[in-house]
Design an enzyme around this catalytic site. Structure first.
Site, PDB file in Angstrom:
ATOM      1  N   LYS A  50       9.077-103.240 -35.301  1.00  8.25           N
ATOM      2  CA  LYS A  50       8.770-102.904 -36.688  1.00  8.25           C
ATOM      3  C   LYS A  50       8.095-104.115 -37.316  1.00  8.25           C
ATOM      4  CE  LYS A  50      10.787-101.567 -41.067  1.00  8.25           C
ATOM      5  NZ  LYS A  50      11.970-101.028 -41.737  1.00  8.25           N
ATOM      6  N   LYS A  76       6.305 -99.136 -35.351  1.00  6.86           N
ATOM      7  CA  LYS A  76       6.065 -98.818 -36.753  1.00  6.86           C
ATOM      8  C   LYS A  76       5.338 -99.959 -37.437  1.00  6.86           C
ATOM      9  CE  LYS A  76       8.727 -98.195 -40.898  1.00  6.86           C
ATOM     10  NZ  LYS A  76      10.019 -98.311 -41.494  1.00  6.86           N
TER      11      LYS A  76
HETATM   12  C1  PBG Z   1      13.949 -99.529 -44.414  1.00  3.28           C
HETATM   13  C2  PBG Z   1      12.705 -98.799 -44.097  1.00  3.28           C
HETATM   14  C3  PBG Z   1      11.405 -98.983 -44.598  1.00  3.28           C
HETATM   15  C4  PBG Z   1      10.628 -97.954 -44.085  1.00  3.28           C
HETATM   16  C5  PBG Z   1      11.462 -97.186 -43.270  1.00  3.28           C
HETATM   17  N1  PBG Z   1      12.723 -97.737 -43.280  1.00  3.28           N
HETATM   18  C6  PBG Z   1      10.866 -99.981 -45.556  1.00  3.28           C
HETATM   19  C7  PBG Z   1      10.837-101.396 -45.210  1.00  3.28           C
HETATM   20  O1  PBG Z   1      11.212-101.806 -44.113  1.00  3.28           O
HETATM   21  O2  PBG Z   1      10.464-102.182 -46.075  1.00  3.28           O
HETATM   22  C8  PBG Z   1       9.179 -97.696 -44.394  1.00  3.28           C
HETATM   23  C9  PBG Z   1       8.709 -96.292 -44.137  1.00  3.28           C
HETATM   24  C10 PBG Z   1       7.412 -95.931 -44.776  1.00  3.28           C
HETATM   25  O3  PBG Z   1       6.666 -96.785 -45.312  1.00  3.28           O
HETATM   26  O4  PBG Z   1       7.082 -94.746 -44.744  1.00  3.28           O
HETATM   27  N2  PBG Z   1      14.131-100.727 -43.795  1.00  3.28           N
END
Ligand code: PBG
Length: 337
Positions: free
Chosen positions: A208, A261
């Site tokens: 991520k 992601k």
């Molecule tokens: C929580 C999380 C996030 C997203 C999914 N889970 C935000 C982040 O990490 O700041 C983002 C998903 C999206 O932008 O559609 N940690």
């Protein structure tokens, strides 16, 4: 009769004419290497407290935060469309947020109630839940923040384990740690197993990235960090070797599925992980990817339907078996027509 070879048009006889495999829609369908199906999609949704209401999210046109009862109505449509998985994200009011994110494992909280009601009404629907502190934390970080502003790994993992158990007890099929703390997959696996939840799956957000593409999501949940950024835990967009290392660790710790992601700007990462490991790969087409397509289409700059399917096909071709996408319903409808 004119012999094309006599004209010496080509240096060699042109035996392979690649266009033969593209000559009609039927031939193209026969030779297609990849396909999209509604069962590839996971539909992320935003849930809020209350009854019979919803609020549009300004930076994600077409997407709303909804109360659980409204969400259940939407599930009828999802089921008809052949979508098999949903990922609810909770909107938590500021008064319930504090530094240790205790609301994240409250057995009477919004998430466990939402999970239980979905599973009661739609037992076949797969419920995937995000594990991270940000929607519940007054600091807006995925982990616990120390006085000096550091994100505390081990303290966070302990809370994630409680959160995973809370979701598993409510009936979650998959828990999906999205926090990027070290060792969380193994710790979560152990706590689930110790409590008898051996069949609750773990989908790890393994690679991520610290991405600006999450902006609209943070608007949706009002969960942006109050200070600093997420770069000490989410990955540097410059790196791919590190993604392989993260994926390897998560698989060793018991991840059933690994996720990359965002999706579109990280197709090389999806492709590499698909080639190097033998577990299903998921990709998350995140909020910013959604909003870019929607706003360009609203301006008339691009063909919305075609771009939705092309963006998803690209992610599939790169190697993702499942795709988290806010376009799930629209894409399923497009595939049907
Ligand atoms: C929580 C999380 C996030 C997203 C999914 N889970 C935000 C982040 O990490 O700041 C983002 C998903 C999206 O932008 O559609 N940690």
């Amino acid at each position: 009769m004119l012999n094309i070879m006599d004209k010496m048009l080509f240096p060699q006889p042109l035996l392979a004419r690649h266009r033969r495999n593209r000559k009609s829609a039927s031939v193209r369908a026969l030779v297609a290497e990849n396909s999209l199906s509604p069962s590839d999609f996971v539909y992320p949704v935003f849930v809020m407290e209350g009854t019979d209401s919803e609020e549009p999210i300004e930076s994600m046109p077409g997407i709303s935060r909804k109360t659980i009862d409204r969400l259940l109505q939407e599930l009828i449509e999802l089921q008809e469309l052949g979508i098999k998985a949903i990922a609810p994200f909770p909107v938590i009011c500021d008064s319930k947020k504090e530094p240790k994110a205790k609301e994240s494992y409250n057995p009477l909280g919004l998430m466990p109630r939402c999970i239980a009601q979905i599973k009661a009404a739609f037992p076949e629907m797969i419920v995937m839940t995000d594990l991270a502190l940000d929607p519940f934390s007054s600091d807006g970080h995925d982990g616990v923040v120390s006085l000096s502003g550091e994100i505390l790994n081990d303290e966070t993992v302990e809370i994630l384990c409680r959160m995973a158990l809370c979701h598993a007890k409510a009936g979650a099929d998959f828990v999906c740690p999205s926090d990027m703390m070290d060792g969380r997959v193994g710790a979560i696996r152990l706590s689930l197993d110790e409590s008898g939840f051996t069949s609750t799956s773990i989908m790890a957000y393994s690679a991520k990235y610290a991405s600006a593409f999450y902006g609209p999501f943070r608007d949706a949940l009002n969960s942006a960090p109050k200070a600093g950024d997420k770069k000490t835990y989410q990955m540097d967009p410059a790196n791919i070797i590190e993604a392989v290392r993260e994926v390897r660790a998560d698989i060793a710790e018991g991840a059933d599925v690994v996720m990359i992601k965002p999706a579109g700007p990280y197709l090389d990462v999806i492709s590499k992980v698909r080639a190097e490991f033998n577990v299903p790969v998921a990709a998350y087409q995140v909020s910013g990817e959604y909003s870019m397509i929607v706003s360009a289409a609203q301006n008339g700059f691009i063909d919305r339907s075609a771009i939705i399917l092309e963006s998803l096909m690209g992610i599939k071709r790169a190697g993702a078996k499942m795709i988290w996408t806010y376009f799930a319903k629209e894409a399923a409808r497009l595939l049907r027509s």
